[in-house]
Structure formats: C-alpha cells, structure tokens
Write a protein that holds these residues in place. Structure first.
Motif, short mmCIF file in Angstrom:
data_model
loop_
_atom_site.label_atom_id
_atom_site.label_comp_id
_atom_site.label_asym_id
_atom_site.label_seq_id
_atom_site.Cartn_x
_atom_site.Cartn_y
_atom_site.Cartn_z
N HIS A 86 0.91 -1.06 -0.03
CA HIS A 86 0.08 0.00 0.02
C HIS A 86 0.86 1.15 0.09
O HIS A 86 1.80 1.16 0.89
CB HIS A 86 -0.92 0.07 1.18
CG HIS A 86 -1.92 1.11 1.24
ND1 HIS A 86 -1.69 2.55 1.32
CD2 HIS A 86 -3.31 0.94 0.85
CE1 HIS A 86 -2.90 2.95 1.32
NE2 HIS A 86 -3.79 2.27 1.00
N PRO A 87 0.76 2.27 -0.67
CA PRO A 87 1.48 3.42 -0.91
C PRO A 87 1.45 4.47 0.31
O PRO A 87 2.49 5.10 0.39
CB PRO A 87 0.97 3.84 -2.36
CG PRO A 87 -0.35 3.62 -2.34
CD PRO A 87 -0.54 2.43 -1.93
N ARG A 120 11.56 3.07 11.96
CA ARG A 120 11.66 3.83 10.69
C ARG A 120 10.71 3.20 9.56
O ARG A 120 10.19 2.32 9.72
CB ARG A 120 13.24 3.50 9.97
CG ARG A 120 14.04 3.92 10.78
CD ARG A 120 15.69 3.86 10.18
NE ARG A 120 15.57 3.01 9.04
CZ ARG A 120 16.57 2.72 8.33
NH1 ARG A 120 17.79 3.35 8.66
NH2 ARG A 120 16.67 2.16 7.36
N ILE A 121 10.33 4.32 8.88
CA ILE A 121 9.21 4.07 7.89
C ILE A 121 9.94 4.45 6.68
O ILE A 121 10.38 5.44 6.44
CB ILE A 121 7.84 4.62 8.03
CG1 ILE A 121 7.36 4.24 9.46
CG2 ILE A 121 7.11 4.33 6.98
CD1 ILE A 121 6.09 5.05 9.80
N ARG A 122 10.24 3.31 5.35
CA ARG A 122 10.69 3.58 4.22
C ARG A 122 9.92 3.23 3.15
O ARG A 122 9.11 2.14 3.18
CB ARG A 122 12.18 3.05 4.37
CG ARG A 122 12.94 3.28 5.37
CD ARG A 122 14.31 2.42 5.26
NE ARG A 122 14.06 0.98 4.82
CZ ARG A 122 13.92 0.02 5.61
NH1 ARG A 122 14.07 0.30 6.85
NH2 ARG A 122 13.98 -1.08 5.10
N PRO A 123 9.78 4.01 2.08
CA PRO A 123 9.14 3.50 0.94
C PRO A 123 10.04 2.40 0.38
O PRO A 123 11.12 2.24 0.45
CB PRO A 123 9.28 4.83 -0.07
CG PRO A 123 10.41 5.57 0.28
CD PRO A 123 10.51 5.27 1.86
N THR A 124 9.36 1.58 -0.29
CA THR A 124 9.63 0.58 -1.13
C THR A 124 10.03 0.81 -2.69
O THR A 124 9.44 1.75 -3.05
CB THR A 124 9.20 -1.05 -1.00
OG1 THR A 124 7.82 -0.46 -1.56
CG2 THR A 124 8.81 -1.28 0.43
N LYS A 129 5.72 0.17 1.22
CA LYS A 129 6.33 0.90 2.57
C LYS A 129 7.00 -0.43 3.42
O LYS A 129 6.16 -1.52 3.36
CB LYS A 129 5.62 1.59 3.51
CG LYS A 129 4.62 1.21 4.17
CD LYS A 129 3.55 2.33 4.66
CE LYS A 129 2.32 1.50 4.89
NZ LYS A 129 1.43 1.07 3.79
N THR A 130 7.74 -0.01 4.19
CA THR A 130 8.38 -1.01 5.26
C THR A 130 8.44 -0.11 6.49
O THR A 130 9.03 0.86 6.72
CB THR A 130 9.83 -1.61 4.94
OG1 THR A 130 9.89 -2.31 3.64
CG2 THR A 130 10.36 -2.33 6.08
N ILE A 131 7.71 -0.85 7.57
CA ILE A 131 7.95 -0.27 8.77
C ILE A 131 8.89 -1.10 9.70
O ILE A 131 8.68 -2.41 9.85
CB ILE A 131 6.42 -0.09 9.53
CG1 ILE A 131 5.50 1.05 8.53
CG2 ILE A 131 6.73 0.52 10.88
CD1 ILE A 131 4.24 0.79 9.22
N SER A 132 9.88 -0.53 10.20
CA SER A 132 10.82 -1.49 10.73
C SER A 132 11.40 -0.88 12.05
O SER A 132 11.31 0.42 12.41
CB SER A 132 12.28 -1.65 9.98
OG SER A 132 12.66 -0.55 9.76
#
Length: 152
Positions: A86-87, A120-124, A129-132
């Motif tokens: 999901h964007p 952290r939250i990063r776009p793929t 997205k990845t929430i890590s």
C-alpha cells in the motif's frame, strides 16, 4: 552464533495472519536464543502484533500480502520489518482525537524507545512501505546450576 541471521515470511493480508506472523517471529527468535517467556520476547510479540495488524487493517485491500523480515547482526542488533504494497504511509493522530483504534504506531514507538531502539518507515521500490524497528539484542543469561549446567 553467526555474524548475520535472516528469516522472512510472506503472509496473506488476512486477520488470521497476525497470529501467524507473531508465532513466526517468536519461534525464529527462540531458535536464535531468545526464550519465548522473557520480557524482551513479550515486547517483540506486541510490536509484531501491531505491525502485522496495521498491514492487514490499513491497506484497504491494496496489499494482498505482507512480508515479515527478521535480522540479527553480530548478536547486537535485532531488526524486524513489515512490508506491504500500500503506498500510503501511516499518519499520526492528534492526541485530542478520540478513537478506538489508530494508536498502534504510538505503542510501537514507545515500546521501541523504551528498549533503546528506533523505528523507521521507508518506501519500497515497488511503491509500498516498510515499517521497521531496530532493538538492541538482549538475550537473558540463564543461571548456572551447581553442576555447572545452564538452567532450562
């Protein structure tokens, strides 16, 4: 232990996958030396529950699956990431907003900070997205018995 350990699982974006994600992470960490009955394991269990729930509930059918990645570097840093396609990034709700849900990331941020970690939250590259989270690896030392063996 190895310098770097990795594990990953992709699950359908279905409510039943939340418990599957939780069980996968807890069993993986147990294999890596973190007993399931510790405070650290309970914290990770709650964090992964919140991340997986968000991936299921807030992607509105636009992410048919989500992926859970677990990494351990040099017995020092544990990273857990949940990726969906999901964007839209999560939004913080104002403190004054009264809702029954929407506080998962607040809980995750608090637990992560309490453990000395970060989120952290990063776009793929694919538009999701990845929430890590990254936490210090803290495997409790088990007491040694009088016979010189570690207690179970």
């Amino acid at each position: 232990m190895a310098d770097h350990l990795e594990a990953s699982v992709t699950l359908p974006s279905d409510p039943a996958s939340v418990s599957a994600a939780r069980a996968y992470v807890v069993s993986t960490l147990a294999e890596w030396g973190l007993p399931a009955d510790t405070e650290a394991s309970d914290t990770v269990r709650l964090i992964i529950s919140e991340l997986a729930t968000n991936a299921v509930q807030h992607t509105f059918g636009q992410s048919p699956t989500f992926t859970v990645d677990v990494e351990l570097d040099r017995d020092e840093h544990l990273r857990i990431g949940v990726t969906d396609s999901h964007p839209r990034f999560p939004r913080r709700l104002p403190a004054a907003v009264q809702q029954d849900n929407g506080r998962g990331l607040v809980i995750i941020r608090w637990l992560t900070a309490e453990c000395g970690g970060r989120m952290r939250i990063r776009p793929t590259r694919e538009g999701g997205k990845t929430i890590s989270i990254e936490l210090p690896w803290a495997v409790p030392v088990r007491p040694v018995t009088t016979a010189g063996r570690q207690e179970p």
